[in-house]
Scaffold this motif. Structure first.
Motif, PDB file in Angstrom:
ATOM      1  N   GLU A   1      28.908 -18.019 -31.519  1.00  0.00           N
ATOM      2  CA  GLU A   1      28.325 -16.891 -32.246  1.00  0.00           C
ATOM      3  C   GLU A   1      28.515 -17.022 -33.749  1.00  0.00           C
ATOM      4  N   GLY A   2      29.646 -17.572 -34.157  1.00  0.00           N
ATOM      5  CA  GLY A   2      29.957 -17.642 -35.575  1.00  0.00           C
ATOM      6  C   GLY A   2      29.398 -18.849 -36.283  1.00  0.00           C
ATOM      7  N   ALA A   3      29.399 -19.986 -35.613  1.00  0.00           N
ATOM      8  CA  ALA A   3      29.025 -21.217 -36.311  1.00  0.00           C
ATOM      9  C   ALA A   3      28.091 -22.115 -35.507  1.00  0.00           C
ATOM     10  N   GLY A   4      27.776 -21.724 -34.291  1.00  0.00           N
ATOM     11  CA  GLY A   4      26.931 -22.579 -33.479  1.00  0.00           C
ATOM     12  C   GLY A   4      27.703 -23.811 -33.038  1.00  0.00           C
ATOM     13  N   THR A   5      26.973 -24.844 -32.655  1.00  0.00           N
ATOM     14  CA  THR A   5      27.617 -26.079 -32.247  1.00  0.00           C
ATOM     15  C   THR A   5      26.711 -27.259 -32.534  1.00  0.00           C
ATOM     16  N   ASP A   6      27.317 -28.378 -32.768  1.00  0.00           N
ATOM     17  CA  ASP A   6      26.584 -29.623 -32.953  1.00  0.00           C
ATOM     18  C   ASP A   6      25.984 -30.009 -31.607  1.00  0.00           C
ATOM     19  N   GLU A   7      24.754 -30.474 -31.611  1.00  0.00           N
ATOM     20  CA  GLU A   7      24.097 -30.825 -30.345  1.00  0.00           C
ATOM     21  C   GLU A   7      24.800 -31.954 -29.607  1.00  0.00           C
ATOM     22  N   ASN A   8      25.641 -32.711 -30.290  1.00  0.00           N
ATOM     23  CA  ASN A   8      26.372 -33.808 -29.656  1.00  0.00           C
ATOM     24  C   ASN A   8      27.712 -33.378 -29.065  1.00  0.00           C
ATOM     25  N   VAL A   9      28.047 -32.087 -29.199  1.00  0.00           N
ATOM     26  CA  VAL A   9      29.331 -31.585 -28.719  1.00  0.00           C
ATOM     27  C   VAL A   9      29.100 -30.690 -27.506  1.00  0.00           C
ATOM     28  N   ASP A  10      29.849 -30.939 -26.442  1.00  0.00           N
ATOM     29  CA  ASP A  10      29.785 -30.125 -25.240  1.00  0.00           C
ATOM     30  C   ASP A  10      31.008 -29.220 -25.210  1.00  0.00           C
ATOM     31  N   LEU A  11      30.834 -27.980 -25.643  1.00  0.00           N
ATOM     32  CA  LEU A  11      31.959 -27.050 -25.647  1.00  0.00           C
ATOM     33  C   LEU A  11      32.399 -26.678 -24.243  1.00  0.00           C
ATOM     34  N   ASN A  12      31.586 -26.958 -23.249  1.00  0.00           N
ATOM     35  CA  ASN A  12      31.951 -26.656 -21.868  1.00  0.00           C
ATOM     36  C   ASN A  12      32.821 -27.745 -21.255  1.00  0.00           C
ATOM     37  N   GLY A  13      32.989 -28.837 -21.968  1.00  0.00           N
ATOM     38  CA  GLY A  13      33.830 -29.924 -21.472  1.00  0.00           C
ATOM     39  C   GLY A  13      35.303 -29.635 -21.692  1.00  0.00           C
ATOM     40  N   ASP A  14      36.115 -30.648 -21.537  1.00  0.00           N
ATOM     41  CA  ASP A  14      37.562 -30.536 -21.721  1.00  0.00           C
ATOM     42  C   ASP A  14      37.876 -30.647 -23.212  1.00  0.00           C
ATOM     43  N   ILE A  15      37.889 -29.501 -23.887  1.00  0.00           N
ATOM     44  CA  ILE A  15      38.050 -29.493 -25.346  1.00  0.00           C
ATOM     45  C   ILE A  15      39.407 -28.973 -25.803  1.00  0.00           C
TER      46      ILE A  15
END
Length: 89
Positions: free
Chosen positions: A17-31
């Protein structure tokens, strides 16, 4: 008393919501142990993240402690420690 907890899912939502995400990053992965820098979040995005967390959870985050929380795991721990302290007060 209702116990409030800051979770990885809550962090993901706040980041998106605040900054979005880079299309190459999977925030649903093991981060949990990935650095925010590796996830594509620079200092301005992290300041926005801190402000959103403070507003949403009605807490204050120490600037130095926040800056040292370089991974999602460390940030979640910091926020939950602050929530626990606020609920105990």
């Amino acid at each position: 008393m209702v116990t409030q907890e800051f979770t990885l899912d809550a962090l993901r939502t706040t980041l998106l919501e605040g900054a979005g995400t880079d299309e190459n990053v999977d925030l649903n992965g093991d981060i949990l142990d990935s650095s925010f820098e590796d996830l594509g979040y620079e200092s301005l995005a992290m300041l926005e993240t801190a402000a959103r967390i403070e507003r949403e959870y009605t807490i204050g985050l120490d600037e130095e402690a926040f800056a040292a929380a370089s991974t999602p795991r460390l940030l979640i721990r910091l926020v939950n420690d602050q929530l626990t302290a606020a609920q105990s007060a």
